[in-house]
Design a protein around this motif. Structure first.
Motif, PDB file in Angstrom:
ATOM      1  N   LEU A 287       0.838  -1.206   0.000  1.00  0.00           N
ATOM      2  CA  LEU A 287       0.000   0.000   0.000  1.00  0.00           C
ATOM      3  C   LEU A 287       0.868   1.249   0.000  1.00  0.00           C
ATOM      4  O   LEU A 287       0.653   2.185  -0.759  1.00  0.00           O
ATOM      5  CB  LEU A 287      -0.905   0.007   1.227  1.00  0.00           C
ATOM      6  N   SER A 288       1.865   1.232   0.907  1.00  0.00           N
ATOM      7  CA  SER A 288       2.805   2.353   1.030  1.00  0.00           C
ATOM      8  C   SER A 288       3.889   1.946   2.014  1.00  0.00           C
ATOM      9  O   SER A 288       3.575   1.485   3.113  1.00  0.00           O
ATOM     10  CB  SER A 288       2.094   3.613   1.538  1.00  0.00           C
ATOM     11  N   PRO A 289       5.158   2.126   1.666  1.00  0.00           N
ATOM     12  CA  PRO A 289       6.207   1.840   2.640  1.00  0.00           C
ATOM     13  C   PRO A 289       5.995   2.576   3.962  1.00  0.00           C
ATOM     14  O   PRO A 289       6.333   2.061   5.029  1.00  0.00           O
ATOM     15  CB  PRO A 289       7.479   2.304   1.931  1.00  0.00           C
ATOM     16  N   LYS A 290       5.413   3.762   3.902  1.00  0.00           N
ATOM     17  CA  LYS A 290       5.147   4.524   5.125  1.00  0.00           C
ATOM     18  C   LYS A 290       4.110   3.814   6.005  1.00  0.00           C
ATOM     19  O   LYS A 290       4.154   3.927   7.236  1.00  0.00           O
ATOM     20  CB  LYS A 290       4.660   5.922   4.784  1.00  0.00           C
ATOM     21  N   ALA A 291       3.179   3.103   5.373  1.00  0.00           N
ATOM     22  CA  ALA A 291       2.165   2.371   6.139  1.00  0.00           C
ATOM     23  C   ALA A 291       2.828   1.271   6.957  1.00  0.00           C
ATOM     24  O   ALA A 291       2.544   1.105   8.148  1.00  0.00           O
ATOM     25  CB  ALA A 291       1.124   1.784   5.196  1.00  0.00           C
ATOM     26  N   ARG A 292       3.725   0.535   6.328  1.00  0.00           N
ATOM     27  CA  ARG A 292       4.448  -0.519   7.053  1.00  0.00           C
ATOM     28  C   ARG A 292       5.301   0.084   8.172  1.00  0.00           C
ATOM     29  O   ARG A 292       5.313  -0.424   9.301  1.00  0.00           O
ATOM     30  CB  ARG A 292       5.314  -1.320   6.089  1.00  0.00           C
ATOM     31  N   GLN A 293       6.010   1.143   7.863  1.00  0.00           N
ATOM     32  CA  GLN A 293       6.869   1.771   8.861  1.00  0.00           C
ATOM     33  C   GLN A 293       6.073   2.247  10.066  1.00  0.00           C
ATOM     34  O   GLN A 293       6.530   2.118  11.208  1.00  0.00           O
ATOM     35  CB  GLN A 293       7.627   2.938   8.220  1.00  0.00           C
ATOM     36  N   ARG A 294       4.902   2.775   9.819  1.00  0.00           N
ATOM     37  CA  ARG A 294       4.072   3.274  10.921  1.00  0.00           C
ATOM     38  C   ARG A 294       3.661   2.137  11.853  1.00  0.00           C
ATOM     39  O   ARG A 294       3.755   2.258  13.075  1.00  0.00           O
ATOM     40  CB  ARG A 294       2.829   3.964  10.352  1.00  0.00           C
ATOM     41  N   VAL A 295       3.228   1.019  11.291  1.00  0.00           N
ATOM     42  CA  VAL A 295       2.813  -0.115  12.122  1.00  0.00           C
ATOM     43  C   VAL A 295       4.008  -0.716  12.838  1.00  0.00           C
ATOM     44  O   VAL A 295       3.935  -1.065  14.017  1.00  0.00           O
ATOM     45  CB  VAL A 295       2.069  -1.156  11.263  1.00  0.00           C
ATOM     46  N   GLU A 296       5.139  -0.828  12.140  1.00  0.00           N
ATOM     47  CA  GLU A 296       6.336  -1.378  12.779  1.00  0.00           C
ATOM     48  C   GLU A 296       6.833  -0.504  13.922  1.00  0.00           C
ATOM     49  O   GLU A 296       7.469  -1.008  14.856  1.00  0.00           O
ATOM     50  CB  GLU A 296       7.433  -1.594  11.743  1.00  0.00           C
ATOM     51  N   SER A 297       6.535   0.779  13.881  1.00  0.00           N
ATOM     52  CA  SER A 297       6.961   1.660  14.975  1.00  0.00           C
ATOM     53  C   SER A 297       6.120   1.477  16.219  1.00  0.00           C
ATOM     54  O   SER A 297       6.548   1.816  17.331  1.00  0.00           O
ATOM     55  CB  SER A 297       6.866   3.132  14.518  1.00  0.00           C
ATOM     56  N   ILE A 298       4.917   0.903  16.059  1.00  0.00           N
ATOM     57  CA  ILE A 298       3.978   0.721  17.171  1.00  0.00           C
ATOM     58  C   ILE A 298       4.046  -0.703  17.731  1.00  0.00           C
ATOM     59  O   ILE A 298       3.895  -0.925  18.933  1.00  0.00           O
ATOM     60  CB  ILE A 298       2.527   1.005  16.716  1.00  0.00           C
TER      61      ILE A 298
END
Length: 303
Positions: A287-298
């Motif tokens: 969907l978006s690399p930023k989407a993955r990064q956001r979930v991985e940060s949480i």
């Protein structure tokens, strides 16, 4: 995303593994309360130093009851959500419509299965074990969020089921065979549901800008926060159920130990194991690399 999933192939696989509720529960197919229900990887009862072996087994069974009841609860929102996705696309002989309708039918069957399990558990355990709810109120709250957030939660749950069964249940010979059978039959159909969820999320993503996708991810995380609040309450319910079942009253230090250990276990079971699942992360990345990064940060907070 090169996963090869199609509505036609998932429909065919689903039709090939069909089962009926009455074939797997009831009659002579009874729970064995002399055995644990849940794998220790999920139940995490062994670290509780103030419980003896029998008390740990009782808590394990309470956690098993909670586990299937929570699945029944979340499927109360998955069922109408899937129907909402299929309704605008109804076409004769359309594989997508048929696959999603099959998905909805199987979720309705799972709700029935888990209700019947809860009745059997209550008959055999002899202690009332409350579970968060009511299901309709929780479903309404979750469904009030952005559909992409709901779709991501559904994707999370379906892949989470795969993780739990394959990694912790399938080859575990210590668990009650009847409880394992219920988990196995649930898993057989959820395998296909995870693929359909992937296709639904991808279609939603294709119709959104990156900002809209990221807004959907925030809604997914907000639903996760709502679920986390429910898990905190469920730990209190499970502790009260265990005290009723054992006839013991835990002191404050024991209660705090219980809360710490069991909240961590519940967070991993229902949140962390889904947020870190490779297939969930792959879909987010698509969907978006930023989407993955956001979930991985949480996700470390629930691992």
């Amino acid at each position: 995303m090169n996963h090869g999933y199609t509505y036609q192939s998932t429909l065919a696989a689903s039709e090939g593994c069909h089962w009926r509720v009455e074939d797997i529960i009831g009659g002579e197919k009874r729970l064995d309360f002399s055995k644990p229900f849940m794998p220790e990887a999920l139940a995490q009862v062994d670290p509780l130093s103030f419980l003896n072996a029998e008390e740990k087994k009782l808590l394990n069974q309470i956690r098993g009851n909670t586990y299937l009841c929570i699945f029944g609860l979340v499927e109360e929102f998955i069922l109408p959500f899937v129907l909402d996705q299929v309704r605008p696309h109804l076409q004769p002989d359309d594989y997508k419509s048929r696959a999603l309708l099959q998905f909805a039918s199987e979720e309705a069957k799972h709700i029935q299965l888990f209700k019947q399990f809860r009745e059997e558990f209550a008959d055999g355990f002899h202690v009332n074990c409350p579970v968060i709810g009511p299901p309709a109120a929780i479903a309404d709250k979750i469904l009030s969020h952005d559909p992409m957030g709901v779709a991501l939660v559904t994707l999370h749950i379906e892949w989470m089921v795969q993780n739990h069964y394959v990694d912790s249940v399938k080859d575990n010979q210590d668990l009650d065979p009847q409880f394992k059978s219920l988990l196995r039959h649930h898993w057989l159909e959820e395998v296909q549901h995870a693929k359909l969820d992937t296709l639904m999320v991808e279609q939603m993503g294709a119709e959104r800008t990156e900002d809209q996708i990221l807004a959907g991810v925030e809604e997914y995380l907000a639903i996760g926060g709502f679920i986390d609040g429910g898990l905190t309450q469920q730990v209190e319910f499970d502790m009260a159920s265990l005290m009723d079942a054992t006839g013991r009253y835990f002191n404050e230090a024991q209660k705090e130990e219980f809360r710490k250990v069991q909240l961590k276990a519940n967070r991993w079971t229902y949140l962390g194991s889904g947020m870190t699942h490779p297939k969930v992360l792959e879909t987010l990345e698509s969907l978006s690399p930023k989407a993955r990064q956001r979930v991985e940060s949480i996700s470390p907070a629930f691992s």
